[in-house]
Motif scaffolding. Structure first.
Motif, PDB file in Angstrom:
ATOM      1  N   THR A 182       0.827  -1.199   0.000  1.00 18.35           N
ATOM      2  CA  THR A 182       0.000   0.000   0.000  1.00 18.35           C
ATOM      3  C   THR A 182       0.861   1.249   0.000  1.00 18.35           C
ATOM      4  OG1 THR A 182      -1.760   1.179   1.151  1.00 18.35           O
ATOM      5  CG2 THR A 182      -0.223  -0.003   2.524  1.00 18.35           C
ATOM      6  N   ARG A 183       0.309   2.322  -0.524  1.00 15.85           N
ATOM      7  CA  ARG A 183       0.950   3.631  -0.479  1.00 15.85           C
ATOM      8  C   ARG A 183       0.434   4.443   0.710  1.00 15.85           C
ATOM      9  NH1 ARG A 183       3.169   5.179  -5.606  1.00 15.85           N
ATOM     10  NH2 ARG A 183       2.469   3.776  -7.237  1.00 15.85           N
ATOM     11  N   ASP A 184      -0.694   4.032   1.280  1.00 20.45           N
ATOM     12  CA  ASP A 184      -1.376   4.831   2.297  1.00 20.45           C
ATOM     13  C   ASP A 184      -0.800   4.689   3.697  1.00 20.45           C
ATOM     14  OD1 ASP A 184      -3.076   5.745   0.338  1.00 20.45           O
ATOM     15  OD2 ASP A 184      -4.525   4.140   0.657  1.00 20.45           O
ATOM     16  N   GLU A 196      -3.852   2.070   6.674  1.00 22.19           N
ATOM     17  CA  GLU A 196      -4.576   1.272   5.670  1.00 22.19           C
ATOM     18  C   GLU A 196      -4.326  -0.216   5.878  1.00 22.19           C
ATOM     19  OE1 GLU A 196      -7.003   0.274   2.581  1.00 22.19           O
ATOM     20  OE2 GLU A 196      -6.736   2.274   3.421  1.00 22.19           O
TER      21      GLU A 196
END
Length: 66
Positions: free
Chosen positions: A37-39, A43
């Motif tokens: 994930t990038r979040d 997340e």
């Protein structure tokens, strides 16, 4: 005019950990999944909580994998 460039964020890999109870009553901690994930960790925690509910386990934590 030039458009402002978006800030690039790196994709990080997280391991999701949960507790499961066997038929003999033994509680074991296990990695149930990995997620990219990038979040960030928030997340990953949200996804881990949802996945552990679906599997009938108790979610413990998410940690970044190297």
């Amino acid at each position: 005019m030039k458009k402002p460039r978006k800030k690039r964020t790196t994709i990080k890999k997280y391991g999701l950990y949960a507790e499961s109870k066997s038929l003999k009553g033994v509680i074991e901690k296990r990695q149930i999944s990995t997620i990219e994930t990038r979040d960030g960790i928030e997340e990953a925690n949200r996804s881990g909580r949802d996945l552990s509910k679906m599997l009938g386990m108790k979610f413990l934590h998410a940690s970044e994998l190297i």
